[in-house]
Design a protein around this motif. Structure first.
Motif, PDB file in Angstrom:
ATOM      1  N   GLU A 134     -13.183  21.952 -21.327  1.00 43.83           N
ATOM      2  CA  GLU A 134     -12.867  20.607 -21.841  1.00 43.83           C
ATOM      3  C   GLU A 134     -11.825  19.920 -20.960  1.00 43.83           C
ATOM      4  O   GLU A 134     -11.916  18.712 -20.721  1.00 43.83           O
ATOM      5  N   ALA A 138     -12.412  16.435 -19.015  1.00 45.12           N
ATOM      6  CA  ALA A 138     -11.511  15.283 -19.110  1.00 45.12           C
ATOM      7  C   ALA A 138     -11.138  14.777 -17.715  1.00 45.12           C
ATOM      8  O   ALA A 138     -11.079  13.562 -17.473  1.00 45.12           O
ATOM      9  N   TYR A 147     -12.080   6.232 -19.067  1.00 49.10           N
ATOM     10  CA  TYR A 147     -10.739   6.567 -19.548  1.00 49.10           C
ATOM     11  C   TYR A 147     -10.670   6.788 -21.060  1.00 49.10           C
ATOM     12  O   TYR A 147      -9.975   7.687 -21.525  1.00 49.10           O
ATOM     13  N   ALA A 148     -11.379   5.960 -21.836  1.00 48.85           N
ATOM     14  CA  ALA A 148     -11.303   6.066 -23.303  1.00 48.85           C
ATOM     15  C   ALA A 148     -11.799   7.432 -23.778  1.00 48.85           C
ATOM     16  O   ALA A 148     -11.153   8.103 -24.594  1.00 48.85           O
ATOM     17  N   GLU A 149     -12.946   7.858 -23.243  1.00 56.68           N
ATOM     18  CA  GLU A 149     -13.527   9.154 -23.637  1.00 56.68           C
ATOM     19  C   GLU A 149     -12.619  10.310 -23.200  1.00 56.68           C
ATOM     20  O   GLU A 149     -12.408  11.270 -23.946  1.00 56.68           O
ATOM     21  N   LEU A 151      -9.366  10.196 -22.765  1.00 57.88           N
ATOM     22  CA  LEU A 151      -8.149  10.194 -23.581  1.00 57.88           C
ATOM     23  C   LEU A 151      -8.406  10.790 -24.960  1.00 57.88           C
ATOM     24  O   LEU A 151      -7.584  11.560 -25.479  1.00 57.88           O
ATOM     25  N   ASN A 152      -9.553  10.468 -25.557  1.00 58.56           N
ATOM     26  CA  ASN A 152      -9.922  11.037 -26.866  1.00 58.56           C
ATOM     27  C   ASN A 152     -10.041  12.557 -26.785  1.00 58.56           C
ATOM     28  O   ASN A 152      -9.569  13.282 -27.660  1.00 58.56           O
ATOM     29  N   LEU A 153     -10.673  13.027 -25.710  1.00 58.80           N
ATOM     30  CA  LEU A 153     -10.855  14.467 -25.516  1.00 58.80           C
ATOM     31  C   LEU A 153      -9.511  15.167 -25.335  1.00 58.80           C
ATOM     32  O   LEU A 153      -9.255  16.227 -25.934  1.00 58.80           O
ATOM     33  N   THR A 155      -6.486  14.144 -26.289  1.00 59.10           N
ATOM     34  CA  THR A 155      -5.613  14.057 -27.470  1.00 59.10           C
ATOM     35  C   THR A 155      -5.834  15.242 -28.404  1.00 59.10           C
ATOM     36  O   THR A 155      -4.878  15.898 -28.844  1.00 59.10           O
ATOM     37  N   GLY A 156      -7.112  15.539 -28.681  1.00 62.51           N
ATOM     38  CA  GLY A 156      -7.435  16.680 -29.546  1.00 62.51           C
ATOM     39  C   GLY A 156      -7.098  18.001 -28.886  1.00 62.51           C
ATOM     40  O   GLY A 156      -6.600  18.941 -29.534  1.00 62.51           O
ATOM     41  N   GLU A 177      -2.933  14.316 -18.516  1.00 65.75           N
ATOM     42  CA  GLU A 177      -2.617  13.185 -19.395  1.00 65.75           C
ATOM     43  C   GLU A 177      -1.710  12.177 -18.668  1.00 65.75           C
ATOM     44  O   GLU A 177      -1.887  10.959 -18.788  1.00 65.75           O
TER      45      GLU A 177
END
Length: 426
Positions: A134, A138, A147-149, A151-153, A155-156, A177
């Motif tokens: 993962e 990222a 970038y949005a996808e 960042l979501n990956l 964060t979790g 990050e």
């Protein structure tokens, strides 16, 4: 050999591996190794030979640039992964993903491959491997500007890894990050993520390559804040780490070191750094580009500066970090040159200024209007006549500051008298 090849599989022995390596045709070597992997034996020795076969097969497929075959190999090996330890599985999976990454033009394939492996690791409950795949996914999404996808990956993933307290992976993810937030121009969050990476790195032994990456990111963030001297120190540390490891990122660290020297008006030092023992090892287009910029800066010549930008477009314009700082440097240089040229005049044609500075008239006119609005000099543009009218600097009136000072002093006297009267009344 022909009778052996007719069988559905080959024995998992060192002789079979040697046979594959000795084959002059790469396609024959690949075929032999595939036949070795089809051997149903699951004895410890067979598994060891198969691991070696996978390593050799991965290398051959990478050399032949068969990215799709590497992807299908990863799918074919899933039953084999259940027979070997999870740590070895992780090593093989990451090795194959790294091999695909070395084949040019496979960015989309790498992303889909990582997504497939994330699903498989989740179904097989292989948390250690899933987290690393993962993190790789990222990084790929970030390089692909998704970038949005990404960042979501992340964060979790950060929450999960912090809970498990896997410091080494946490350093990687925090660094990723930081780079992601920097790409999104969110400097405070980029600095916070870098601080988190440093904190995690202080608690464990960090490999030199990873420490070099931390220093490189630190230099980039300090340069963004115009603290070029501190940035230079970090880039130097990163360069030393990458140079010792012969990492290709060493040339970028050196390039950013030279950029810092130019930005602090020490362009004369650039030639000395390039001609040093370490610098000579990396002589090439990147260093030539920085040398051309340094020469243009030393001569205060916009013409040479634009020539450098045009001749070394890939090294300067397409590197977002260098491009951002050189844009600022170009603006400063242009302003200095324009101020020097218009200084003797009270009224001058814009076309004449453009001719002297050797730039298009519309470009010069736009810059002059911006400088007037920024109060770099007092003046106005007469667009009907195509002229620039420069006003004399207004003399500061000494009466107002003196009056304000007198009022401030009277205020102090009144306050003092009030304190005294309060004491008498008491």
């Amino acid at each position: 050999m022909s009778s052996a090849m007719q069988a559905s599989y080959l024995p998992a022995t060192t002789d079979s591996i040697a046979q594959a390596l000795e084959a002059k045709d790469p396609s024959l070597s690949i075929s032999i190794l595939y036949h070795v992997l089809e051997n149903p034996s699951s004895s410890p020795e067979s598994l060891r030979i198969k691991e070696q076969a996978i390593s050799n097969l991965t290398e051959l497929l990478m050399q032949e640039r068969k990215a799709e075959e590497l992807r299908s190999l990863l799918t074919q090996l899933r039953p084999f992964f259940s027979l070997i330890p999870k740590a070895k599985t992780a090593k093989i999976v990451r090795g194959i993903i790294d091999a695909v990454a070395k084949i040019p033009g496979t960015s989309d394939l790498q992303i889909s491959l990582c997504k497939e492996m994330v699903e498989w690791t989740r179904s097989e409950k292989r948390t250690f491997l899933r987290q690393r795949v993962e993190a790789r996914l990222a990084a790929l999404l970030m390089e692909n500007k998704e970038y949005a996808e990404a960042l979501n990956l992340l964060t979790g993933l950060i929450k999960e890894v912090r809970r498990l307290d896997d410091k080494l992976l946490l350093v990687d993810i925090d660094l990723l990050e930081s780079r992601l937030h920097f790409s999104l121009r969110n400097l405070p969050k980029a600095k916070a993520a870098l601080t988190a990476a440093r904190t995690a790195a202080n608690a464990i032994y960090v490999p030199p390559a990873q420490q070099g990456t931390i220093d490189l990111q630190s230099g980039i963030l300090h340069a963004e804040e115009k603290d070029y001297k501190t940035a230079y120190s970090y880039f130097f540390e990163a360069f030393e780490a990458f140079n010792a490891l012969e990492d290709p990122r060493a040339v970028f660290s050196l390039k950013y070191m030279l950029l810092c020297k130019i930005m602090v008006n020490q362009a004369d030092d650039v030639a000395g750094i390039i001609s040093s023992k370490a610098g000579l090892h990396y002589v090439g287009p990147d260093l030539d580009a920085m040398k051309a910029v340094a020469d243009a800066h030393s001569k205060r010549s916009l013409k040479f500066f634009e020539t450098a930008l045009r001749d070394y477009r890939a090294q300067l314009e397409e590197d977002p970090i260098v491009h951002r700082h050189l844009s600022s440097l170009y603006d400063t240089l242009l302003e200095q040159n324009l101020c020097r040229l218009i200084e003797p005049y009270l009224r001058v044609e814009i076309a004449h200024v453009a001719e002297m500075i050797e730039l298009p008239v519309d470009h010069v006119e736009k810059k002059l209007s911006q400088m007037i609005l920024d109060k770099k000099f007092a003046g106005t543009l007469d667009q009907g006549a195509g002229c620039l009218i420069i006003f004399e600097d207004p003399r500061p009136d000494a009466i107002f500051p003196a009056a304000l000072e007198t009022i401030a002093n009277i205020g102090k006297v009144v306050d003092s008298l009030y304190v005294r009267s309060a004491r008498i009344m008491a």
